[in-house]
Design a protein around this motif. Structure first.
Motif, mmCIF file in Angstrom:
data_model
loop_
_atom_site.group_PDB
_atom_site.id
_atom_site.type_symbol
_atom_site.label_atom_id
_atom_site.label_comp_id
_atom_site.label_asym_id
_atom_site.label_seq_id
_atom_site.Cartn_x
_atom_site.Cartn_y
_atom_site.Cartn_z
ATOM 1 N N ALA A 1 0.836 -1.200 0.000
ATOM 2 C CA ALA A 1 0.000 0.000 0.000
ATOM 3 C C ALA A 1 0.871 1.250 0.000
ATOM 4 O O ALA A 1 2.053 1.225 0.357
ATOM 5 C CB ALA A 1 -0.910 0.011 1.220
ATOM 6 N N VAL A 2 0.269 2.362 -0.411
ATOM 7 C CA VAL A 2 0.910 3.669 -0.327
ATOM 8 C C VAL A 2 0.314 4.406 0.868
ATOM 9 O O VAL A 2 -0.764 4.040 1.362
ATOM 10 C CB VAL A 2 0.702 4.476 -1.623
ATOM 11 C CG1 VAL A 2 1.358 3.768 -2.798
ATOM 12 C CG2 VAL A 2 -0.772 4.726 -1.894
ATOM 13 N N PRO A 3 0.989 5.434 1.389
ATOM 14 C CA PRO A 3 0.474 6.118 2.575
ATOM 15 C C PRO A 3 -0.973 6.586 2.477
ATOM 16 O O PRO A 3 -1.719 6.478 3.466
ATOM 17 C CB PRO A 3 1.439 7.306 2.727
ATOM 18 C CG PRO A 3 2.737 6.776 2.210
ATOM 19 C CD PRO A 3 2.346 5.907 1.041
ATOM 20 N N ALA A 4 -1.401 7.064 1.341
ATOM 21 C CA ALA A 4 -2.763 7.575 1.199
ATOM 22 C C ALA A 4 -3.823 6.495 1.359
ATOM 23 O O ALA A 4 -4.998 6.800 1.581
ATOM 24 C CB ALA A 4 -2.931 8.262 -0.154
ATOM 25 N N GLU A 5 -3.410 5.220 1.277
ATOM 26 C CA GLU A 5 -4.339 4.100 1.451
ATOM 27 C C GLU A 5 -4.326 3.567 2.883
ATOM 28 O O GLU A 5 -4.987 2.571 3.168
ATOM 29 C CB GLU A 5 -3.973 2.961 0.489
ATOM 30 C CG GLU A 5 -4.072 3.331 -0.976
ATOM 31 C CD GLU A 5 -3.486 2.261 -1.886
ATOM 32 O OE1 GLU A 5 -3.995 2.129 -3.012
ATOM 33 O OE2 GLU A 5 -2.514 1.569 -1.474
ATOM 34 N N CYS A 6 -3.583 4.225 3.758
ATOM 35 C CA CYS A 6 -3.412 3.746 5.129
ATOM 36 C C CYS A 6 -3.849 4.817 6.120
ATOM 37 O O CYS A 6 -3.702 6.013 5.876
ATOM 38 C CB CYS A 6 -1.947 3.413 5.409
ATOM 39 S SG CYS A 6 -1.186 2.234 4.253
ATOM 40 N N VAL A 7 -4.362 4.379 7.257
ATOM 41 C CA VAL A 7 -4.660 5.290 8.357
ATOM 42 C C VAL A 7 -3.816 4.891 9.559
ATOM 43 O O VAL A 7 -3.745 3.719 9.926
ATOM 44 C CB VAL A 7 -6.162 5.309 8.704
ATOM 45 C CG1 VAL A 7 -6.698 3.918 9.002
ATOM 46 C CG2 VAL A 7 -6.445 6.256 9.860
ATOM 47 N N VAL A 8 -3.131 5.873 10.133
ATOM 48 C CA VAL A 8 -2.284 5.663 11.303
ATOM 49 C C VAL A 8 -3.029 6.138 12.540
ATOM 50 O O VAL A 8 -3.499 7.276 12.598
ATOM 51 C CB VAL A 8 -0.953 6.424 11.159
ATOM 52 C CG1 VAL A 8 -0.176 6.403 12.472
ATOM 53 C CG2 VAL A 8 -0.105 5.815 10.041
ATOM 54 N N PHE A 9 -3.124 5.252 13.528
ATOM 55 C CA PHE A 9 -3.736 5.573 14.824
ATOM 56 C C PHE A 9 -2.603 5.767 15.830
ATOM 57 O O PHE A 9 -1.798 4.864 16.048
ATOM 58 C CB PHE A 9 -4.648 4.432 15.287
ATOM 59 C CG PHE A 9 -5.883 4.240 14.455
ATOM 60 C CD1 PHE A 9 -7.103 4.748 14.878
ATOM 61 C CD2 PHE A 9 -5.834 3.534 13.254
ATOM 62 C CE1 PHE A 9 -8.252 4.557 14.123
ATOM 63 C CE2 PHE A 9 -6.984 3.344 12.495
ATOM 64 C CZ PHE A 9 -8.197 3.860 12.931
#
Length: 230
Positions: A156-164
């Motif tokens: 995945a690329v960062p825009a497809e990920c959510v960081v909590f």
């Protein structure tokens, strides 16, 4: 676009472990006869285990950096095993994400053995597909390396990920690298001076209850993305 990967910090985000870390910060110093300055726990909260060992060494802790790191790791392992519970509704959210095809990763600055111990004790391990530490990637969370490692693991690329995350500096790092970000409030992490969480993350929540309610029944296409960007 749909979120394909959720990347969670451990301490203060999935695990209610910051009080434990605050306690052992001063317990270790006292056991070694060190004069711990006020607010030491806030300083160490930003650091990897290797950096924490170096900080104690500067305070006069005996032994090599590796010996101090191992001692700290043992203190933490005992704390993870005996003191740490989940942040409210964290396991339920992991379960929901896993069941609906969102990859779940854990990115931690702490000892991964201790983190795994606490995750297992709280029933989270069946939903965590990947766990990596800052030590393993060679950089702390003032660099996006550990978050990028998780994204790359799932293609995945960062825009497809959510960081909590609960920590202001880590949220700043992740958002600057192009990740979607959700801040989870933790009383100790919120002590970080000058932290304006409203500017650091796309959404800031007291716990996971509201997000869990918004994603139940099971996630529809794009619903996590909409929830994060509220």
């Amino acid at each position: 676009m749909k979120i394909t990967c959720a990347i969670f910090d451990a301490d203060g985000t999935l695990l209610d472990s910051m009080p434990m870390w605050k306690a052992i910060t001063y317990e270790y110093a006292q056991d070694r006869g060190l004069d711990a300055p006020p607010g030491l726990h806030r300083t160490l909260n930003r650091l990897s285990m290797e950096q924490c060992a170096a900080a104690y060494k500067e305070l006069g802790a005996p032994g090599s950096l590796e010996e101090i790191r191992k001692e700290l790791s043992q203190y933490a392992l005992n704390g993870y095993r005996d003191r740490v519970k989940e942040k409210p509704h964290a396991t339920a959210l992991l379960k929901l994400l896993h069941e609906n095809g969102v990859h779940v990763a854990v990115a931690t600055a702490s000892n991964p053995v201790g983190v795994r111990t606490a995750l297992e004790a709280n029933g989270m391990t069946p939903y965590v597909e990947y766990l990596v530490s800052c030590t393993e990637v060679g950089q702390g969370k003032d660099s996006p390396a550990v978050f990028l490692n998780c994204a790359e693991h799932f293609g995945a690329v960062p825009a497809e990920c959510v960081v909590f995350e609960d920590s202001a500096y880590a949220l700043r790092t992740a958002r600057s690298a192009g990740f979607l970000t959700v801040g989870i409030r933790d009383e100790i992490s919120a002590e970080e001076p000058g932290a304006d969480f409203s500017q650091l993350c796309h959404r800031y929540l007291p716990d996971y209850a509201q997000l869990l309610a918004e994603l139940t029944p099971p996630e529809e296409e794009g619903s996590l993305l909409r929830a994060v960007r509220k």
